[in-house]
Design an enzyme around this catalytic site. Structure first.
Site, PDB file in Angstrom:
ATOM      1  N   CYS A   1      19.634 -21.002   9.343  1.00 12.88           N
ATOM      2  CA  CYS A   1      20.791 -21.718   8.938  1.00 12.88           C
ATOM      3  C   CYS A   1      21.854 -21.904   9.637  1.00 12.88           C
ATOM      4  CB  CYS A   1      21.155 -20.717   7.570  1.00 12.88           C
ATOM      5  SG  CYS A   1      21.975 -21.529   6.356  1.00 12.88           S
TER       6      CYS A   1
ATOM      7  N   ASP B   1      26.523 -14.319   3.650  1.00 10.10           N
ATOM      8  CA  ASP B   1      27.319 -14.791   2.471  1.00 10.10           C
ATOM      9  C   ASP B   1      28.012 -13.556   1.914  1.00 10.10           C
ATOM     10  OD1 ASP B   1      25.322 -17.093   2.483  1.00 10.10           O
ATOM     11  OD2 ASP B   1      27.123 -17.782   1.627  1.00 10.10           O
TER      12      ASP B   1
END
Ligand code: RUB
Length: 319
Positions: A130, A198
């Site tokens: 990512c 996150d």
């Protein structure tokens, strides 16, 4: 009806035009700042109403984002502190506080970049998944003094790996770009596995882009240390309040055009949760610690005040 700057930001976050937890939080604050800059001459009551509406809309833009919720709770806290000030003075006080919050976050990030860069050895190979602005800062810092290679997974369905690869190439770092399913194949060539996060949950799990946990399993298999670059802003106290951390499910069309597979259920979770036994360390502004120590340190300081509880409920219950 929220201010157009707020509306545009909510849309940009939902559509992943703004991605990555830190960028999402920063852009949400920027939208509130822009809105206030535009509202000269309003009363404190009018401004308070606008701010709460903006916080509500932004809190709901993506569910798995504690750094966003923390930033929005900070705005509500400041509103409470300054609500006795008259209109424009109140407005400027909030704008000033938002500016300071952003500066403080930059200071936090600089520490993470420096601690993370110390983990990267000259001539080593790192595999990542990512795109994390925090990890990119670590790579940028390390690239000032060392040469290393980064194996980057493409990160289906939205290909955030391309952003990572392009930024690394701009830094002059050697990039090997691979499909997600080649992660096991390439893990054995890596000295380190590194990602952003996150969320760090109260039970010490790391929530990050879907596929992160599978790669952590592969890293564990090959004895490759796994480090997560994440500030304490990523710690999410929702479980302390008895909620489960939600995992956002995105539009199936990001995976495949549904008419291509009539009858199939298409699922598209954005994130997965890696258990603490697969994580070597969390690189935070407090230093590099294993997930349990990180959580013990952060949760002892974390104040789940009424403002944060309010934002969490706005985000998770739509209240
Ligand atoms: C981005 C992602 C990132 C974290 C951390 O997912 O999983 O690793 O958000 O990013 P998406 P940062 O593209 O769906 O937002 O370090 O920039 O906060």
């Amino acid at each position: 009806m929220v201010h157009p700057a707020v509306e545009a930001t909510v849309k940009a976050i939902r559509d992943l035009k703004v991605q990555g937890a830190s960028n999402v939080a920063e852009r949400a604050l920027a939208a509130i700042y822009t809105m206030l800059a535009d509202e000269e001459g309003k009363s404190t009551e009018e401004l308070k109403k606008m701010i709460v509406e903006a916080v509500e809309a932004l809190a709901r833009s993506r569910p798995t984002e504690p750094a966003l919720r923390e930033a929005l709770a900070f705005v509500l806290r400041t509103v409470k502190e300054k609500e006795d000030l008259p209109g424009d003075v109140f407005r400027e006080a909030i704008m000033y506080a938002v500016d300071n919050y952003v500066d403080l976050k930059e200071e936090v990030e600089r520490k993470i970049f420096s601690y993370g860069a110390n983990l990267i050895e000259d001539g080593s190979t790192i595999i990542t998944h990512c795109h994390s602005s925090t990890l990119m800062g670590v790579f940028r810092e390390a690239a000032k003094e060392k040469e290393f290679t980064v194996i980057v997974t493409e990160t289906r369905p939205r290909y955030q790996g391309k952003i990572t690869a392009r930024e690394l190439l701009q830094m002059g770092v050697k990039v090997v770009y691979v499909v997600d399913s080649a992660a096991y194949y390439f893990m054995r060539e890596a000295d380190l596995y590194m990602t952003g996060a996150d969320v760090i949950t109260a039970d010490a799990r790391v929530i990050n882009k879907v596929g992160t946990a599978l790669m952590a399993l592969a890293a564990h298999e090959f004895g490759v240390p796994y480090y997560v670059a994440a500030s304490t802003y990523k710690f999410d106290p929702v479980t302390i309040l008895g909620f489960r951390e939600p995992i956002e499910e995105r539009d199936p069309k990001e995976v495949i055009d549904p008419p291509e597979l009539p009858g199939a259920e298409i699922r598209n979770p954005a994130f997965d949760a890696t258990p603490p036994n697969l994580v070597t360390g969390i690189i935070s502004e407090l230093g590099v610690f294993n997930p349990y120590t990180f959580v013990a340190m952060v949760s002892s300081k974390k104040n789940v005040d009424p403002e944060l509880e309010r934002v969490i409920k706005m985000a998770l219950l739509g209240e």
